[in-house]
Design a protein around this motif. Structure first.
Motif, PDB file in Angstrom:
ATOM      1  N   GLU A 587       0.830  -1.208   0.000  1.00 53.24           N
ATOM      2  CA  GLU A 587       0.000   0.000   0.000  1.00 53.24           C
ATOM      3  C   GLU A 587       0.867   1.262   0.000  1.00 53.24           C
ATOM      4  O   GLU A 587       0.566   2.240  -0.695  1.00 53.24           O
ATOM      5  CB  GLU A 587      -0.925   0.005   1.230  1.00 53.24           C
ATOM      6  N   GLY A 588       1.941   1.224   0.779  1.00 53.51           N
ATOM      7  CA  GLY A 588       2.837   2.381   0.820  1.00 53.51           C
ATOM      8  C   GLY A 588       3.532   2.600  -0.506  1.00 53.51           C
ATOM      9  O   GLY A 588       3.665   3.736  -0.983  1.00 53.51           O
ATOM     10  N   ARG A 589       3.984   1.499  -1.134  1.00 56.70           N
ATOM     11  CA  ARG A 589       4.656   1.643  -2.434  1.00 56.70           C
ATOM     12  C   ARG A 589       3.694   2.164  -3.499  1.00 56.70           C
ATOM     13  O   ARG A 589       4.069   2.984  -4.340  1.00 56.70           O
ATOM     14  CB  ARG A 589       5.256   0.297  -2.861  1.00 56.70           C
ATOM     15  N   GLU A 590       2.443   1.713  -3.443  1.00 58.62           N
ATOM     16  CA  GLU A 590       1.444   2.193  -4.393  1.00 58.62           C
ATOM     17  C   GLU A 590       1.214   3.697  -4.219  1.00 58.62           C
ATOM     18  O   GLU A 590       1.091   4.446  -5.189  1.00 58.62           O
ATOM     19  CB  GLU A 590       0.134   1.431  -4.188  1.00 58.62           C
ATOM     20  N   ALA A 591       1.164   4.159  -2.965  1.00 57.75           N
ATOM     21  CA  ALA A 591       0.969   5.594  -2.710  1.00 57.75           C
ATOM     22  C   ALA A 591       2.161   6.411  -3.197  1.00 57.75           C
ATOM     23  O   ALA A 591       1.994   7.544  -3.672  1.00 57.75           O
ATOM     24  CB  ALA A 591       0.740   5.828  -1.219  1.00 57.75           C
ATOM     25  N   ASN A 592       3.364   5.841  -3.097  1.00 57.93           N
ATOM     26  CA  ASN A 592       4.566   6.580  -3.486  1.00 57.93           C
ATOM     27  C   ASN A 592       4.724   6.671  -5.003  1.00 57.93           C
ATOM     28  O   ASN A 592       5.422   7.556  -5.490  1.00 57.93           O
ATOM     29  CB  ASN A 592       5.805   5.932  -2.869  1.00 57.93           C
ATOM     30  N   ARG A 593       4.088   5.745  -5.741  1.00 57.87           N
ATOM     31  CA  ARG A 593       4.115   5.822  -7.207  1.00 57.87           C
ATOM     32  C   ARG A 593       3.015   6.799  -7.622  1.00 57.87           C
ATOM     33  O   ARG A 593       1.843   6.455  -7.674  1.00 57.87           O
ATOM     34  CB  ARG A 593       3.875   4.440  -7.819  1.00 57.87           C
ATOM     35  N   ARG A 594       3.384   8.026  -7.919  1.00 57.84           N
ATOM     36  CA  ARG A 594       2.371   9.062  -8.097  1.00 57.84           C
ATOM     37  C   ARG A 594       2.874  10.194  -8.992  1.00 57.84           C
ATOM     38  O   ARG A 594       4.068  10.339  -9.221  1.00 57.84           O
ATOM     39  CB  ARG A 594       1.971   9.644  -6.737  1.00 57.84           C
ATOM     40  N   ILE A 595       1.910  11.003  -9.458  1.00 56.93           N
ATOM     41  CA  ILE A 595       2.165  12.271 -10.165  1.00 56.93           C
ATOM     42  C   ILE A 595       1.581  13.388  -9.310  1.00 56.93           C
ATOM     43  O   ILE A 595       0.438  13.289  -8.834  1.00 56.93           O
ATOM     44  CB  ILE A 595       1.507  12.283 -11.561  1.00 56.93           C
ATOM     45  N   GLU A 596       2.345  14.444  -9.112  1.00 60.45           N
ATOM     46  CA  GLU A 596       1.874  15.592  -8.343  1.00 60.45           C
ATOM     47  C   GLU A 596       1.999  16.863  -9.173  1.00 60.45           C
ATOM     48  O   GLU A 596       2.907  16.999  -9.990  1.00 60.45           O
ATOM     49  CB  GLU A 596       2.680  15.749  -7.049  1.00 60.45           C
ATOM     50  N   PHE A 597       1.071  17.802  -8.942  1.00 57.86           N
ATOM     51  CA  PHE A 597       1.098  19.109  -9.589  1.00 57.86           C
ATOM     52  C   PHE A 597       1.381  20.152  -8.505  1.00 57.86           C
ATOM     53  O   PHE A 597       0.627  20.263  -7.539  1.00 57.86           O
ATOM     54  CB  PHE A 597      -0.240  19.412 -10.269  1.00 57.86           C
ATOM     55  N   TRP A 598       2.456  20.927  -8.710  1.00 51.53           N
ATOM     56  CA  TRP A 598       2.872  21.925  -7.709  1.00 51.53           C
ATOM     57  C   TRP A 598       3.040  23.289  -8.375  1.00 51.53           C
ATOM     58  O   TRP A 598       3.589  23.396  -9.475  1.00 51.53           O
ATOM     59  CB  TRP A 598       4.201  21.523  -7.055  1.00 51.53           C
ATOM     60  N   LEU A 599       2.574  24.330  -7.703  1.00 51.05           N
ATOM     61  CA  LEU A 599       2.848  25.688  -8.157  1.00 51.05           C
ATOM     62  C   LEU A 599       4.295  26.045  -7.864  1.00 51.05           C
ATOM     63  O   LEU A 599       4.819  25.725  -6.798  1.00 51.05           O
ATOM     64  CB  LEU A 599       1.938  26.698  -7.453  1.00 51.05           C
TER      65      LEU A 599
END
Length: 644
Positions: A587-599
């Motif tokens: 579950e932790g590894r799945e959460a860490n595989r991600r795309i984020e949008f930052w200003l």
């Protein structure tokens, strides 16, 4: 016997020579050590600890960097007090008294229809090729780019990279402009096609200005050509106001507005300064006509070029009307022609025939009432469908006889007026045309007045009750960067962007998520946005970093494919270095595989010199903004609100 004596004597001389050589070498060594130690001690006592001493035979060499030329000379003098000055060899250097003052870095960028040119002096650390490449992309293949830049090998001053990056981003919005760039400051001189474009451009540039950057704007809008030159002033139960106001000079505008205030206007009046005035006496004629309307006590006065129509309010005393109109006719400057009308009082039980067109907030249009013939009904239906959409028009008007000959002109003019509103209605009667409703265009009322004055001609009465609402203004209604990021977060919270295993290809099941994100970004204008790719800790670190970069770039490419403006976007992979959960569980590894949008929020106070000008994010350190907005450089914690 003689031979033995000779050998003894020779041996004695050889031994003496050897002893002399040994003694000499010992003496030289002793002199070297004594001289070196003595000179070093003397220099240390004099505070010249920076000096190095090396003895070689009878010579003593001094080396090192002296803080000043005077201290270098003092060290020589000190050494000369221990050994003969002739034996001292000066191998020292002195620091410069003051560092050479760096040059003032600045650049002037000029863009117009003929091409783009840049001239100035920039630090050698600034990537010159990237600048010219970005200009070439703006200009296109057929437009030349003149590179007149010179470079100097000095560190980039504080605020230089931030200012230059912002100037490059701003130039994409400025087809005709001059931009001056210096450390921490950008000055923009530009021209737009209209006052509306000017306000929109100023708002966009100020919103995109990085913190700490001083921005100077000198944006001009050419005086519009107003044809016909139109003005309409009313006094009714709602007070005194302009439906449309035009002036040929700033001085004339002031005179007209003052006349309106004297006639009872209490709100702030808008009056457009433009070209096309029929006579230099425009302001005088308007002042006289507004004053006449105030004497009558109500009604309207409309100017269309040199034609003046004064309609008194219903119930005005005939004697007062005749006197005021006679005075105005004699006072108006030459060229102006006055038509004055006192409406007859309508019997309460009599209702005139009418045509009504309504526009709902959802964009639906209904045509009801009376039309003079079948041909007009077909024309009105087709015209409405061309203006509002064929699937949005419902026609329920009926054909009757006996309508005025200009009924078709009034109906079509009313429909064209309705197209300037967000919602509202148009009512056409034999004596009057009324337009009412709401709009997000501050100039809609003036535009409708100009249209009706031109289409209907003099002596025709019309009424405009149009309200400007900022929430309907497409420019004023643009969401803030924080609101845009919150909308994207809501989308990604409900539907994560997934990729095919060990690949940068976006999974087909989440392409609809990209569609939703693209639609949001299209309404947000230019955002300094960083698209971040993150992975779990499985596999090699280098491989994870490469994969995260490829995935972030893939998201950026998908947005470009959906026609989102991405000139201020940057894709960046962080690999496994920023986990938000424990990598020890699936579950932790799945959460860490991600795309984020930052200003991206550059901090102008401590910029880091860069060698490329890819985006505002590379201009300096970033800082976190609010709870819903995160910066693209700081380590997020588990409660961070970056969209993923």
């Amino acid at each position: 016997m003689r031979l033995s004596s000779a050998l003894i004597i020779a041996s004695t001389f050889v031994a003496a020579a050897l002893v002399a050589i040994v003694a000499a070498n010992f003496s030289v060594k002793l002199i070297e050590e004594t001289s070196e130690i003595g000179v070093r001690d003397a220099l240390d006592d004099a505070g010249a600890t920076w000096a190095e001493v090396q003895a070689d035979g009878l010579t003593v060499t001094l080396s090192g960097i002296a803080p000043t030329e005077a201290e270098r000379f003092a060290a020589l003098t000190t050494a000369g007090t221990v050994v003969d000055a002739a034996r001292v060899i000066d191998g020292m250097e002195a620091k410069a008294v003051a560092a050479i003052r760096p040059p003032r870095f600045s650049a002037e960028i000029l863009r117009n229809d003929a091409g783009i040119s840049i001239i100035g002096l920039i630090p050698s650390s600034t990537d010159r090729d990237t600048i010219t490449d970005r200009f070439a992309a703006m200009a296109g293949e057929s437009t030349p780019v003149a590179d007149l830049i010179e470079t100097a090998d000095y560190p980039a001053p504080e605020g230089w990279e931030v200012a230059l990056d912002f100037a490059l981003v701003a130039m994409e919005q400025l087809p005709r402009a001059k931009v001056s760039v210096s450390a921490g400051r950008v000055a923009i001189t530009a021209i737009t096609d209209s006052a509306k474009d000017k306000l929109a451009l100023e708002k966009s540039l100020r919103a995109a200005t990085p913190p700490g950057l001083r921005l100077s704007l000198d944006i001009a809008a050419p005086r519009p050509v107003i044809t016909p030159f139109t003005l309409r002033f009313l006094i009714d139960e709602d007070g005194a106001r302009f439906d449309a106001c035009s002036a040929d000079t700033e001085k004339a505008r002031t005179r007209i507005l003052n006349a309106a205030v004297a006639a009872g206007m209490t709100t702030t009046g808008r009056c457009t300064v433009g070209m096309g005035v029929p006579t230099p006496n425009w302001a005088q004629a308007v002042e006289q006509s507004i004053a006449a309307l105030a004497k009558i006590g109500g009604g309207s006065v409309t100017f269309s070029d040199a034609d003046v129509t004064l309609l008194a309010k219903e119930g005005t005393d005939q004697g007062t009307f005749d006197t005021v109109v006679g005075e105005l006719e004699n006072a108006l400057p030459e060229v102006f022609a006055l038509y004055a009308k006192l409406p007859e009082t309508q019997a309460p039980d009599q209702g005139p025939p009418e045509f009504v067109a309504t526009l709902s907030p959802e964009g639906q249009v209904q045509l009801r009432g009376r039309l003079s013939n079948e041909n007009l009904r077909n024309i009105a239906d087709s015209y409405a469908k061309s203006r509002f959409g064929s699937d949005r028009v419902y026609t329920a008007a009926r054909v009757v006889e006996g309508l005025p000959s200009d009924w078709s002109t009034r109906v079509l003019a009313g429909l064209e007026s309705l197209s300037n509103l967000s919602n509202g209605a148009v009512t056409v009667t034999p004596d009057k045309l009324t337009v009412s409703g709401n709009t997000g265009d501050a100039d809609a009322s003036a535009r409708i007045a100009t249209l009706l004055a031109a289409k209907l001609g003099e002596a025709e009465e019309f009424e405009i009750n149009v309200t400007y609402q900022e929430k309907l203004d497409p420019q004023a209604a643009l969401p803030t960067p924080e609101e845009c990021l919150a909308q994207i977060k809501a989308i990604t919270d409900s539907s994560k962007i997934n990729f095919e295993p060990s690949s940068a290809t976006i999974d087909a099941s989440t392409l609809s998520t990209m569609d939703e994100i693209a639609e949001v970004l299209k309404t947000c204008g230019d955002l300094p946005l960083e698209i971040q790719g993150h992975t779990d800790s499985q596999g090699r670190e280098e491989m994870n970093l490469s994969l995260s970069q490829a995935r972030a770039q893939s998201v950026l490419n998908e947005l470009r494919a959906r026609r989102v403006r991405t000139s201020t976007f940057e894709a960046k992979g962080y690999g496994e270095e920023r986990p938000i959960q424990d990598n020890d569980t699936e579950e932790g590894r799945e959460a860490n595989r991600r795309i984020e949008f930052w200003l991206i929020k550059p901090e102008a106070s401590a910029p880091t010199p860069q060698t490329t000008l890819e985006s505002l994010a590379e201009s300096g350190d970033n800082t976190t903004d609010d709870a819903a907005v995160n910066d693209a450089s700081d380590e997020p914690d588990e409660s961070g609100d970056a969209t993923e």
